[in-house]
Design a protein around this motif. Sequence first.
Motif, PDB file in Angstrom:
ATOM      1  N   PRO A   6     -12.015  43.676  38.590  1.00 22.24           N
ATOM      2  CA  PRO A   6     -11.555  44.442  39.756  1.00 22.24           C
ATOM      3  C   PRO A   6     -12.435  45.654  40.023  1.00 22.24           C
ATOM      4  N   ALA A   7     -12.476  46.050  41.267  1.00 24.86           N
ATOM      5  CA  ALA A   7     -13.258  47.223  41.660  1.00 24.86           C
ATOM      6  C   ALA A   7     -12.631  48.485  41.090  1.00 24.86           C
ATOM      7  N   HIS A   8     -13.468  49.444  40.778  1.00 24.50           N
ATOM      8  CA  HIS A   8     -12.974  50.756  40.371  1.00 24.50           C
ATOM      9  C   HIS A   8     -12.305  51.382  41.596  1.00 24.50           C
ATOM     10  N   PRO A   9     -11.140  52.021  41.407  1.00 25.27           N
ATOM     11  CA  PRO A   9     -10.455  52.603  42.568  1.00 25.27           C
ATOM     12  C   PRO A   9     -11.277  53.653  43.306  1.00 25.27           C
ATOM     13  N   GLY A  10     -12.226  54.276  42.625  1.00 19.73           N
ATOM     14  CA  GLY A  10     -13.109  55.228  43.295  1.00 19.73           C
ATOM     15  C   GLY A  10     -13.973  54.553  44.351  1.00 19.73           C
ATOM     16  N   SER A  40     -16.315  63.576  42.971  1.00 14.36           N
ATOM     17  CA  SER A  40     -17.557  62.834  42.796  1.00 14.36           C
ATOM     18  C   SER A  40     -17.490  61.932  41.567  1.00 14.36           C
ATOM     19  N   LYS A  41     -16.904  62.427  40.485  1.00 17.35           N
ATOM     20  CA  LYS A  41     -16.769  61.607  39.271  1.00 17.35           C
ATOM     21  C   LYS A  41     -15.936  60.359  39.551  1.00 17.35           C
ATOM     22  N   VAL A  42     -14.847  60.511  40.269  1.00 16.45           N
ATOM     23  CA  VAL A  42     -13.994  59.359  40.594  1.00 16.45           C
ATOM     24  C   VAL A  42     -14.759  58.381  41.480  1.00 16.45           C
TER      25      VAL A  42
END
Length: 103
Positions: A6-10, A40-42
């Motif tokens: 799954p894609a990272h929610p960020g 930015s980290k997210v």
Amino acid sequence: MNMHNPAHPGEILKELVLEPLELSITEAARHLGISRKTLSKVLNKRGAITPEMALRLEMAFGKPNATHWLRLQNAFDLWQTRQHSIDIQVIPFEVCHAGLLKA
């Protein structure tokens, strides 16, 4: 049903929320009440959507709600952890025919 990678929610936040609204990281961070560095980290997959961040996103953007953001993060985290499950040392319980644990 398990998702495959799954894609990272960020990534989702960036592509489906910030970019369509043409929001800069600085502007979005200001509205969320967080630092640009934190957002930015997210967005760059180096930080997670915490319960507080999920609530901030819900309050700032409405839909999707906080629960949705947390489910996305949980799916991502679980998939990542499963990729290293061979390193997790567990002794499974034996279950007898009646479904009870066997000593």
